[in-house]
Write a protein that holds these residues in place. Structure first.
Motif, PDB file in Angstrom:
ATOM      1  N   ASP A  87       0.805  -1.220   0.000  1.00  0.00           N
ATOM      2  CA  ASP A  87       0.000   0.000   0.000  1.00  0.00           C
ATOM      3  C   ASP A  87       0.838   1.270   0.000  1.00  0.00           C
ATOM      4  O   ASP A  87       0.331   2.350  -0.280  1.00  0.00           O
ATOM      5  CB  ASP A  87      -0.928   0.010   1.220  1.00  0.00           C
ATOM      6  CG  ASP A  87      -1.986  -1.083   1.145  1.00  0.00           C
ATOM      7  OD1 ASP A  87      -2.741  -1.097   0.161  1.00  0.00           O
ATOM      8  OD2 ASP A  87      -2.033  -1.922   2.058  1.00  0.00           O
ATOM      9  N   GLY A  88       2.141   1.143   0.347  1.00  0.00           N
ATOM     10  CA  GLY A  88       2.994   2.312   0.401  1.00  0.00           C
ATOM     11  C   GLY A  88       4.340   1.959   0.990  1.00  0.00           C
ATOM     12  O   GLY A  88       4.662   0.778   1.186  1.00  0.00           O
ATOM     13  N   PRO A  89       5.174   2.959   1.302  1.00  0.00           N
ATOM     14  CA  PRO A  89       6.502   2.700   1.868  1.00  0.00           C
ATOM     15  C   PRO A  89       6.430   1.877   3.147  1.00  0.00           C
ATOM     16  O   PRO A  89       5.485   1.975   3.926  1.00  0.00           O
ATOM     17  CB  PRO A  89       7.041   4.108   2.139  1.00  0.00           C
ATOM     18  CG  PRO A  89       6.330   4.968   1.147  1.00  0.00           C
ATOM     19  CD  PRO A  89       4.939   4.400   1.072  1.00  0.00           C
ATOM     20  N   GLY A  90       7.460   1.043   3.351  1.00  0.00           N
ATOM     21  CA  GLY A  90       7.519   0.212   4.542  1.00  0.00           C
ATOM     22  C   GLY A  90       8.171  -1.120   4.248  1.00  0.00           C
ATOM     23  O   GLY A  90       8.730  -1.328   3.170  1.00  0.00           O
ATOM     24  N   ARG A  91       8.115  -2.008   5.215  1.00  0.00           N
ATOM     25  CA  ARG A  91       8.668  -3.354   5.057  1.00  0.00           C
ATOM     26  C   ARG A  91       7.526  -4.357   5.105  1.00  0.00           C
ATOM     27  O   ARG A  91       6.673  -4.308   5.982  1.00  0.00           O
ATOM     28  CB  ARG A  91       9.698  -3.668   6.136  1.00  0.00           C
ATOM     29  CG  ARG A  91      10.102  -5.123   6.195  1.00  0.00           C
ATOM     30  CD  ARG A  91      11.396  -5.347   6.968  1.00  0.00           C
ATOM     31  NE  ARG A  91      12.559  -4.904   6.189  1.00  0.00           N
ATOM     32  CZ  ARG A  91      13.815  -5.211   6.512  1.00  0.00           C
ATOM     33  NH1 ARG A  91      14.080  -5.913   7.596  1.00  0.00           N
ATOM     34  NH2 ARG A  91      14.824  -4.793   5.754  1.00  0.00           N
ATOM     35  N   TYR A  92       7.545  -5.272   4.133  1.00  0.00           N
ATOM     36  CA  TYR A  92       6.522  -6.308   4.038  1.00  0.00           C
ATOM     37  C   TYR A  92       7.230  -7.656   4.044  1.00  0.00           C
ATOM     38  O   TYR A  92       8.224  -7.840   3.345  1.00  0.00           O
ATOM     39  CB  TYR A  92       5.714  -6.138   2.754  1.00  0.00           C
ATOM     40  CG  TYR A  92       5.050  -4.781   2.634  1.00  0.00           C
ATOM     41  CD1 TYR A  92       3.719  -4.607   2.955  1.00  0.00           C
ATOM     42  CD2 TYR A  92       5.776  -3.668   2.194  1.00  0.00           C
ATOM     43  CE1 TYR A  92       3.106  -3.362   2.847  1.00  0.00           C
ATOM     44  CE2 TYR A  92       5.186  -2.425   2.081  1.00  0.00           C
ATOM     45  CZ  TYR A  92       3.846  -2.274   2.405  1.00  0.00           C
ATOM     46  OH  TYR A  92       3.255  -1.040   2.302  1.00  0.00           O
ATOM     47  N   GLN A  93       6.712  -8.591   4.809  1.00  0.00           N
ATOM     48  CA  GLN A  93       7.406  -9.866   4.976  1.00  0.00           C
ATOM     49  C   GLN A  93       6.424 -11.028   4.924  1.00  0.00           C
ATOM     50  O   GLN A  93       5.304 -10.948   5.426  1.00  0.00           O
ATOM     51  CB  GLN A  93       8.152  -9.892   6.315  1.00  0.00           C
ATOM     52  CG  GLN A  93       9.015 -11.119   6.504  1.00  0.00           C
ATOM     53  CD  GLN A  93       9.976 -10.960   7.681  1.00  0.00           C
ATOM     54  OE1 GLN A  93      10.014  -9.924   8.336  1.00  0.00           O
ATOM     55  NE2 GLN A  93      10.760 -11.988   7.937  1.00  0.00           N
ATOM     56  N   THR A  94       6.860 -12.110   4.292  1.00  0.00           N
ATOM     57  CA  THR A  94       6.123 -13.350   4.291  1.00  0.00           C
ATOM     58  C   THR A  94       7.140 -14.474   4.181  1.00  0.00           C
ATOM     59  O   THR A  94       8.340 -14.214   4.092  1.00  0.00           O
ATOM     60  CB  THR A  94       5.111 -13.415   3.131  1.00  0.00           C
ATOM     61  OG1 THR A  94       4.306 -14.584   3.273  1.00  0.00           O
ATOM     62  CG2 THR A  94       5.817 -13.436   1.782  1.00  0.00           C
ATOM     63  N   SER A  95       6.711 -15.714   4.197  1.00  0.00           N
ATOM     64  CA  SER A  95       7.658 -16.826   4.124  1.00  0.00           C
ATOM     65  C   SER A  95       8.366 -16.808   2.779  1.00  0.00           C
ATOM     66  O   SER A  95       7.738 -16.810   1.734  1.00  0.00           O
ATOM     67  CB  SER A  95       6.921 -18.156   4.309  1.00  0.00           C
ATOM     68  OG  SER A  95       5.896 -18.294   3.347  1.00  0.00           O
ATOM     69  N   PHE A  97      10.578 -14.370   1.545  1.00  0.00           N
ATOM     70  CA  PHE A  97      11.187 -13.133   1.093  1.00  0.00           C
ATOM     71  C   PHE A  97      10.700 -11.949   1.926  1.00  0.00           C
ATOM     72  O   PHE A  97       9.659 -11.997   2.587  1.00  0.00           O
ATOM     73  CB  PHE A  97      10.912 -12.885  -0.393  1.00  0.00           C
ATOM     74  CG  PHE A  97       9.471 -13.080  -0.779  1.00  0.00           C
ATOM     75  CD1 PHE A  97       8.550 -12.056  -0.656  1.00  0.00           C
ATOM     76  CD2 PHE A  97       9.034 -14.301  -1.266  1.00  0.00           C
ATOM     77  CE1 PHE A  97       7.231 -12.240  -1.002  1.00  0.00           C
ATOM     78  CE2 PHE A  97       7.707 -14.499  -1.622  1.00  0.00           C
ATOM     79  CZ  PHE A  97       6.801 -13.455  -1.484  1.00  0.00           C
ATOM     80  N   VAL A  98      11.482 -10.882   1.870  1.00  0.00           N
ATOM     81  CA  VAL A  98      11.154  -9.615   2.516  1.00  0.00           C
ATOM     82  C   VAL A  98      11.146  -8.542   1.442  1.00  0.00           C
ATOM     83  O   VAL A  98      12.010  -8.526   0.560  1.00  0.00           O
ATOM     84  CB  VAL A  98      12.191  -9.255   3.603  1.00  0.00           C
ATOM     85  CG1 VAL A  98      11.939  -7.862   4.163  1.00  0.00           C
ATOM     86  CG2 VAL A  98      12.163 -10.290   4.713  1.00  0.00           C
ATOM     87  N   VAL A  99      10.184  -7.636   1.491  1.00  0.00           N
ATOM     88  CA  VAL A  99      10.090  -6.557   0.521  1.00  0.00           C
ATOM     89  C   VAL A  99      10.187  -5.222   1.243  1.00  0.00           C
ATOM     90  O   VAL A  99       9.429  -4.953   2.181  1.00  0.00           O
ATOM     91  CB  VAL A  99       8.752  -6.609  -0.252  1.00  0.00           C
ATOM     92  CG1 VAL A  99       8.722  -5.509  -1.314  1.00  0.00           C
ATOM     93  CG2 VAL A  99       8.555  -7.966  -0.893  1.00  0.00           C
ATOM     94  N   ASP A 100      11.146  -4.388   0.828  1.00  0.00           N
ATOM     95  CA  ASP A 100      11.277  -3.033   1.358  1.00  0.00           C
ATOM     96  C   ASP A 100      10.836  -2.046   0.286  1.00  0.00           C
ATOM     97  O   ASP A 100      11.221  -2.176  -0.889  1.00  0.00           O
ATOM     98  CB  ASP A 100      12.727  -2.750   1.750  1.00  0.00           C
ATOM     99  CG  ASP A 100      13.162  -3.570   2.953  1.00  0.00           C
ATOM    100  OD1 ASP A 100      12.557  -3.391   4.024  1.00  0.00           O
ATOM    101  OD2 ASP A 100      14.090  -4.386   2.815  1.00  0.00           O
ATOM    102  N   VAL A 101      10.040  -1.072   0.682  1.00  0.00           N
ATOM    103  CA  VAL A 101       9.537  -0.055  -0.243  1.00  0.00           C
ATOM    104  C   VAL A 101       9.870   1.316   0.324  1.00  0.00           C
ATOM    105  O   VAL A 101       9.558   1.596   1.494  1.00  0.00           O
ATOM    106  CB  VAL A 101       8.010  -0.189  -0.440  1.00  0.00           C
ATOM    107  CG1 VAL A 101       7.506   0.864  -1.425  1.00  0.00           C
ATOM    108  CG2 VAL A 101       7.656  -1.580  -0.921  1.00  0.00           C
ATOM    109  N   GLY A 102      10.530   2.159  -0.479  1.00  0.00           N
ATOM    110  CA  GLY A 102      10.906   3.485  -0.005  1.00  0.00           C
ATOM    111  C   GLY A 102      11.380   4.343  -1.157  1.00  0.00           C
ATOM    112  O   GLY A 102      11.195   4.005  -2.333  1.00  0.00           O
ATOM    113  N   SER A 103      12.044   5.449  -0.828  1.00  0.00           N
ATOM    114  CA  SER A 103      12.494   6.380  -1.866  1.00  0.00           C
ATOM    115  C   SER A 103      14.000   6.428  -2.021  1.00  0.00           C
ATOM    116  O   SER A 103      14.503   7.035  -2.948  1.00  0.00           O
ATOM    117  CB  SER A 103      11.976   7.790  -1.551  1.00  0.00           C
ATOM    118  OG  SER A 103      12.440   8.220  -0.280  1.00  0.00           O
TER     119      SER A 103
END
Length: 211
Positions: A87-95, A97-103
């Protein structure tokens, strides 16, 4: 596969056993007859696959020989459900992998700033389309993957970063980026484009021999 075929038979057998070790973590379990079956598969002109002991599958397509663990039906369903809504910047995690979203992310990739939000990191779905950066026009994702000679067995395993309109913005495994729903290139609208970084947290369990 061309390199495999051109090697002496003894070397071919040793390479198959090495692929087995990489895929399973074990040296035992692959008999001589299994090795010969994999070599016969590698000599076929048409794509194909065979089952090996321990739930391992050998698949040959587009000049590549792959040994990987065969997923159970439940594991396949779980893998398909492994989806991250962004939905926007931040850290998202699941089994897995990890996803980082930022500028301003180290080793992050720019995402098309006109993409239709929310974004989703998921497997492919019917109707997905892609506008490759630097390319012309829009293609069905299935046709794009066929043109890129991605083996059929691997297509459903590819992670995709997509916008809510079903346009593929990034295919990490292929290093391919695409335009958003409105067709603007990454960074074309904003001076500080949104960036995404994907970090695997578990091994793939796959061994390959490519040309």
């Amino acid at each position: 596969i061309a390199q495999l075929r051109g090697a002496p038979v003894a070397v071919q057998r040793r390479l198959i056993r090495e692929l087995w070790r990489e895929a399973t973590g074990a040296r035992r379990g692959l008999e001589a007859g299994h090795v010969e079956s994999v070599l016969r598969l590698s000599r076929r002109r048409a794509p194909g696959q065979i089952d090996l002991p321990g739930g391992i599958v050998a698949a040959c397509a587009y000049g590549m020989l792959v040994l990987r663990r065969s997923l159970s039906r439940t594991e396949k369903e779980t893998k398909r459900e492994r989806e991250i809504r962004i939905d926007g910047p931040g850290r998202y995690q699941t089994s897995g992998f990890v996803v980082d979203v930022g500028s301003d992310l180290a080793r992050g990739i720019d995402v098309a700033t006109d993409a239709a939000w929310p974004l989703t990191l998921r497997r492919r779905s019917a109707g997905d389309r892609i506008r490759p950066t630097g390319g012309r026009g829009t293609k069905k994702l299935k046709s794009f993957l066929i043109d890129r000679k991605v083996p059929r067995a691997d297509r459903d395993d590819l992670l995709l970063l997509c916008d809510s309109a079903g346009y593929v913005l990034w295919i990490p495994a292929l290093g391919v980026r695409g335009l958003g729903a409105k067709g603007a290139a990454p960074g074309a609208i904003s001076a500080a484009p949104i960036q995404v970084r994907l970090t695997p947290t578990s091994p793939s369990g796959t061994a390959r021999f490519a040309e």
